[in-house]
Design an enzyme around this catalytic site. Structure first.
Site, PDB file in Angstrom:
ATOM      1  N   TYR A 192       0.864  -1.187   0.000  1.00 63.18           N
ATOM      2  CA  TYR A 192       0.000   0.000   0.000  1.00 63.18           C
ATOM      3  C   TYR A 192       0.896   1.230   0.000  1.00 63.18           C
ATOM      4  O   TYR A 192       1.852   1.304   0.787  1.00 63.18           O
ATOM      5  CB  TYR A 192      -0.891   0.004   1.260  1.00 63.18           C
ATOM      6  CG  TYR A 192      -1.599   1.326   1.452  1.00 63.18           C
ATOM      7  CD1 TYR A 192      -2.852   1.540   0.900  1.00 63.18           C
ATOM      8  CD2 TYR A 192      -0.983   2.373   2.139  1.00 63.18           C
ATOM      9  CE1 TYR A 192      -3.485   2.761   1.029  1.00 63.18           C
ATOM     10  CE2 TYR A 192      -1.609   3.603   2.271  1.00 63.18           C
ATOM     11  CZ  TYR A 192      -2.859   3.788   1.717  1.00 63.18           C
ATOM     12  OH  TYR A 192      -3.474   5.006   1.835  1.00 63.18           O
ATOM     13  N   GLU A 207      -3.744   7.279  -3.797  1.00 68.34           N
ATOM     14  CA  GLU A 207      -3.194   6.030  -3.272  1.00 68.34           C
ATOM     15  C   GLU A 207      -3.162   4.925  -4.320  1.00 68.34           C
ATOM     16  O   GLU A 207      -3.888   4.961  -5.311  1.00 68.34           O
ATOM     17  CB  GLU A 207      -3.967   5.553  -2.033  1.00 68.34           C
ATOM     18  CG  GLU A 207      -5.361   5.067  -2.310  1.00 68.34           C
ATOM     19  CD  GLU A 207      -6.052   4.488  -1.062  1.00 68.34           C
ATOM     20  OE1 GLU A 207      -5.857   5.001   0.050  1.00 68.34           O
ATOM     21  OE2 GLU A 207      -6.798   3.511  -1.235  1.00 68.34           O
TER      22      GLU A 207
END
Ligand code: GDP
Ligand code: MN
Length: 381
Positions: free
Chosen positions: A101, A189
């Protein structure tokens, strides 16, 4: 404003972030042609503005044309958490060893942007953030200087990213930060950032939310908004000129003034209900605006009951009441129960005018909200 995955990936790819080969498709035939073109296996991914598409059945991995047809047929037209799917991204499937992530957002508590990296990417990052926040490494950035290379390396190191891919991940993170800053991002993201057996790093998903107030200076992104505003209700709200936010509950809320609407949302929650939307009809709401507002909440399938919270200042209670009556008189049958609370200028006159065959009138906000929550519960029962 939120970009679709395919739009965000185009922006990321242009900035040098590796993304899988992909094509957008709006029909089953287009999807199969795209899959044939790309070569199997491919991932077929619903393009809607919700997270957690994987878990909700909006993403399918397929190995041949037959499966691609089946998956595209299933996903196109499906209702994903209240959003209608009208396009899919057909994408080269990535054979990954692990999922990372990476992201940048504004840390409002600290008043600075924060870059985040974790080895526990994938569909459960929200749970990780809640249950094991230390599994996400963070580095705050001084916006006056931007993210220094040493900061990118540090947060990647702190997250425990393997040495073999650390510099690639750090460089992707730096690119994300630069995009976030240059393009007036609010959140950016990649989850998952996939790492292959050969230590290639590739963005398998992409989120890029832009500050709506900055769109005037991000004209290319603003153009994407039209394409992105496929949510019918949000498009409708734009047309009507309402401040509208769709939420996931079943109590429709209409009020005049942002603070008043927020209060109503809180009260609905307080009395055990769940708000379906934020809808501010603004000051001086005339009859046609009221009827447009009702059209908004009635056309939201998730709404089971509606509460009006009107405080008369410039807005006159009698005018609102006339608007509510005339909007509701158009229906042979009122589609969902409507509960009204009026206060302020001409509120008493308004309450007299309201047709109680069409609406339920309550004297206090608490009573009105409780009645709406109860009515919505009754529909569910
Ligand atoms: P989200 O659920 O809306 O966040 O959608 P994502 O694009 O993040 O996909 C969810 C999950 O589907 C990922 O974490 C992967 O496990 C899986 N997935 C998505 N794309 C691919 C792919 O190309 N290959 C493989 N093997 N899995 C994928
Ligand atoms: Mn994702």
């Amino acid at each position: 404003m939120r970009l679709h995955e395919y739009q965000a990936k185009r922006v990321f790819a242009k900035a040098g972030i590796p993304t899988p080969a992909a094509e957008l498709a709006r029909t089953v035939d287009e999807a199969v042609a795209a899959a044939d073109d790309i070569g199997y296996p491919v991932a077929i991914k619903a393009q809607v503005h919700v997270g957690g598409r994987g878990k909700a059945g909006g993403i399918k991995l397929v190995d041949n044309a037959e499966e691609a047809r089946e998956a595209a047929d299933e996903i196109l037209g499906m209702d994903l958490k209240g959003y209608h799917v009208d396009k899919v991204l057909v994408e080269e499937a990535v054979d990954f060893a692990n999922e990372l992530y990476v992201g940048v957002t504004m840390d409002r508590g600290v008043g600075r942007p924060v870059a985040m990296v974790s080895t526990r990417g994938g569909v459960n990052i929200e749970e990780v953030a809640e249950e094991d926040p230390d599994a996400i490494a963070r580095e705050h950035v001084d916006p006056a200087f931007g993210m220094h290379d040493f900061q990118a390396r540090k947060v990647v190191y702190d997250a425990g990213i393997r040495r073999e891919v650390a510099s690639d991940v750090a460089s992707i993170l730096t690119t994300l930060y630069d995009l976030w800053e240059e393009r007036d991002g609010s959140d950016i993201e990649i989850n998952p950032l996939m790492v292959t057996e050969d230590d290639e790093v590739i963005a398998a998903d992409a989120v890029f939310n832009i500050d709506g107030d900055a769109l005037f200076r991000q004209s290319d992104l603003a153009e994407m908004e039209d394409e992105a505003a496929e949510d019918e209700l949000e498009a409708k709200a734009n047309d009507y000129g309402f401040d509208y936010v769709r939420l996931d509950g079943n109590v429709g809320i209409i009020g005049n003034g942002a603070g008043l609407v927020m209060t109503t949302l809180d009260l609905v929650d307080h009395y055990g209900g769940s708000p379906a939307n934020f809808l501010d009809v603004g000051g001086g709401a005339k009859a046609d605006r009221i009827s447009n507002a009702l059209d908004m909440v009635f056309s939201d399938e998730n709404v089971d009951a509606v509460v009006f919270n009107i405080f008369g200042g410039i807005t006159r209670g009698d005018e609102v009441a006339t608007g509510i009556n005339s909007a509701l008189e158009q229906f042979d049958e009122i589609p969902k129960p409507v509960i009204v609370r009026l206060a302020g200028t001409k509120a008493e006159e308004g309450m007299e005018i309201l047709n109680t065959d069409l609406v339920q009138v309550e004297g206090t906000l608490e009573d009105a909200v409780q009645a709406a929550v109860a009515a919505a519960e009754e529909v569910q029962a």
